[in-house]
Every structure is written in C-alpha cells, then in structure tokens.
Design an enzyme around this catalytic site. Structure first.
Site, PDB file in Angstrom:
ATOM      1  N   GLU A  76      11.748   0.329  -5.936  1.00 48.65           N
ATOM      2  CA  GLU A  76      10.567   0.748  -6.690  1.00 48.65           C
ATOM      3  C   GLU A  76       9.690   1.659  -5.834  1.00 48.65           C
ATOM      4  OE1 GLU A  76       6.923  -1.397  -9.216  1.00 48.65           O
ATOM      5  OE2 GLU A  76       8.301  -2.607  -8.003  1.00 48.65           O
ATOM      6  N   LYS A 109       7.748   1.909 -16.224  1.00 50.13           N
ATOM      7  CA  LYS A 109       7.578   0.454 -16.165  1.00 50.13           C
ATOM      8  C   LYS A 109       6.666  -0.036 -17.285  1.00 50.13           C
ATOM      9  CE  LYS A 109       6.592  -3.117 -12.678  1.00 50.13           C
ATOM     10  NZ  LYS A 109       6.198  -3.324 -11.254  1.00 50.13           N
ATOM     11  N   CYS A 113      11.267  -3.939 -11.529  1.00 52.50           N
ATOM     12  CA  CYS A 113      10.650  -5.109 -10.896  1.00 52.50           C
ATOM     13  C   CYS A 113      10.203  -6.175 -11.893  1.00 52.50           C
ATOM     14  CB  CYS A 113       9.502  -4.645  -9.998  1.00 52.50           C
ATOM     15  SG  CYS A 113       8.954  -5.900  -8.803  1.00 52.50           S
TER      16      CYS A 113
END
Length: 265
Positions: free
Chosen positions: A44, A113, A147
């Site tokens: 990330e 994200k 994540c």
C-alpha cells in the site's frame, strides 16, 4: 493453463522519496523476472510511503502521471505486470489507490480504497466507490482491494461472485494487527474460494510499526508462501487448475442463500 508465478515485494522503500522507491521497484522487478514471475505486487502506498502526513497532496499524482509512466517502463523492461500503491489525484480529490500495469506497459486496472482506516487516511483521502475492479493476466482474472478492505468479508465475497481468481491486497498492516496477516487472510481465501496475495510494508515508519508477514494464500486456506518481518521478496504460484478443483469441491458459493441476507444491507 500454467500457474501464474507471483512475486510479493515486502518493503517500505524510502518514505517521501518517489525516485528512490522506483529504484527499489526496478531492482525487485529484475529479481522477480529472473525467478520466472509474471506479476509483481507491491505494498500500500509503496510509491510515496505511508506515513507521509501533510505531504500527501504534494506527492499525489494522476493515474497517468509521470510515476505511472516510470512503472510502465519497468514493467516492459522486465516483462512482467506490476501492481503498486500510490496516492491518486483526481481533480480536487485524492484517493488511496493501487494501479496494475501490464507487461506491455498498458494500464490494466486502477482501484481506489473503499474503506479508509483511521484518522490519517480519513483526513487525507476520499473513499472510492467501486468495490470490484478486475483485469485479466495470462488467463487469470485478477481483482484488487487495499488493506482494510479485505477485513470486510462482503468485499472479498463480491470479488468471488464476480469471478476473481486472484485478489491482490497491497497493505500497510501494523502492530498489533498481525493476526490479520496470520489468520484473517487465509480464511478469506478459503471462504470465498480464491487466491489472496497480501503484501505488506515492514518496520517503523512515523508512528507506525508495520509487521510484514506478507503471504499468498490459496482457496484451500493453505499459505503458499510467507515472508518474515523484514525486507523480502517472496514468490508463489497461482494454479488455475487447483482453483477450479477447489471451487468444485467446496460448496460455499453454491450453497449461499442470498434471499436471507437482505438485512446485511
């Protein structure tokens, strides 16, 4: 269909130094290609570093910006696809994003994200709104989340239902959440019957201590390769035949009763 050899780059690079991180990426791509990998997955926000605070706006770039072109050159030079995390600027908004570049240098997919973790991310980033982003590489349907996204089973199940065979998860999981890498990720792979490549940062960075433990988990819940706590490049194989056999043998997706789940949304 032959297995897709996949390399996981566990590294925090040099936070705040994009040029240095591109050098780290180029070196890793060379080693991955020499080992026969067709895909290299980075953590990330690998391009810039995670704990960059107020530098997020300065370091953010559009999806087709200069760093994307530099990554494309690396992909072509070494003949493999590259997934890297970066802060994406789109107009006045900035997203925590990950982009997949193909071996020919073309952009295959860009994901933003959807679930932002903690005050830092919620202060600097806008959440994405597209939960399932996919691409094809060597006959394997690849999906992307980032994540915290993988900790929501709905996200992973949505990918499974859309046909994702390999879910790429660039991550920045920190102490004391190492159980996510150790336990949650293999369970996600099993319950949704897909491969999960979970690729973490490592070591201290600002107020964070990243725990490493990157892994490639299979649809049988077994971990094919696992990194330790330090800088490391590990390689595993995504086997389409095993994936098909596992999905045929495991009834989770067939035995779902969606009509019972309306209360979830």
């Amino acid at each position: 269909m032959p297995p897709l050899r996949t390399a996981l780059l566990q590294s925090s690079g040099r936070p705040g130094h994009v040029d240095e991180n591109l050098k780290v990426l180029n070196s890793a791509a060379r080693r991955a290609a020499d080992a026969g990998a067709r895909l290299l997955v980075c953590p990330e926000l690998f391009l810039t570093g995670y704990a960059i605070g107020a530098d997020v706006p300065r370091l953010a770039e559009p999806a087709d910006g200069p760093s994307a072109r530099a990554v494309a050159e690396i992909a072509v030079r070494h003949g493999l696809a590259v997934l890297y995390g970066y802060p994406e600027r789109a107009g006045e908004e900035i997203f925590n994003a990950a982009q997949l570049i193909g071996p020919d240098g073309g952009a295959l997919a860009n994901y933003r994200k959807t679930h932002l973790f903690g005050c830092f991310e919620q202060e600097w980033f806008t959440p994405g709104e597209q939960p399932v982003v996919q691409a094809e590489l060597d006959g394997v349907r690849i999906g992307i989340v980032i994540c915290y996204d993988v900790e929501f089973p709905e996200n992973v199940r949505a990918h499974a239902l859309a046909g994702t065979g390999l879910l790429l998860v660039p991550t920045a999981v920190m102490h004391p959440f190492q159980f996510v890498a150790e336990s949650v990720v293999p369970v996600r792979a099993f319950e949704s019957q897909l491969y999960v490549a979970y690729v973490n940062r490592t070591g201290p960075e600002g107020d964070f201590e990243f725990v490493g433990l990157s892994c490639l988990a299979g649809p049988d819940g077994a971990v094919r390769t696992r990194a330790g706590r330090g800088e490391e490049l590990v390689i595993g194989e995504v086997d389409p035949e095993l994936l098909s056999a596992s999905r045929a043998a495991n009834p989770y997706l067939r035995d779902r009763r969606p009509g019972l789940y309306g209360s979830l949304v």
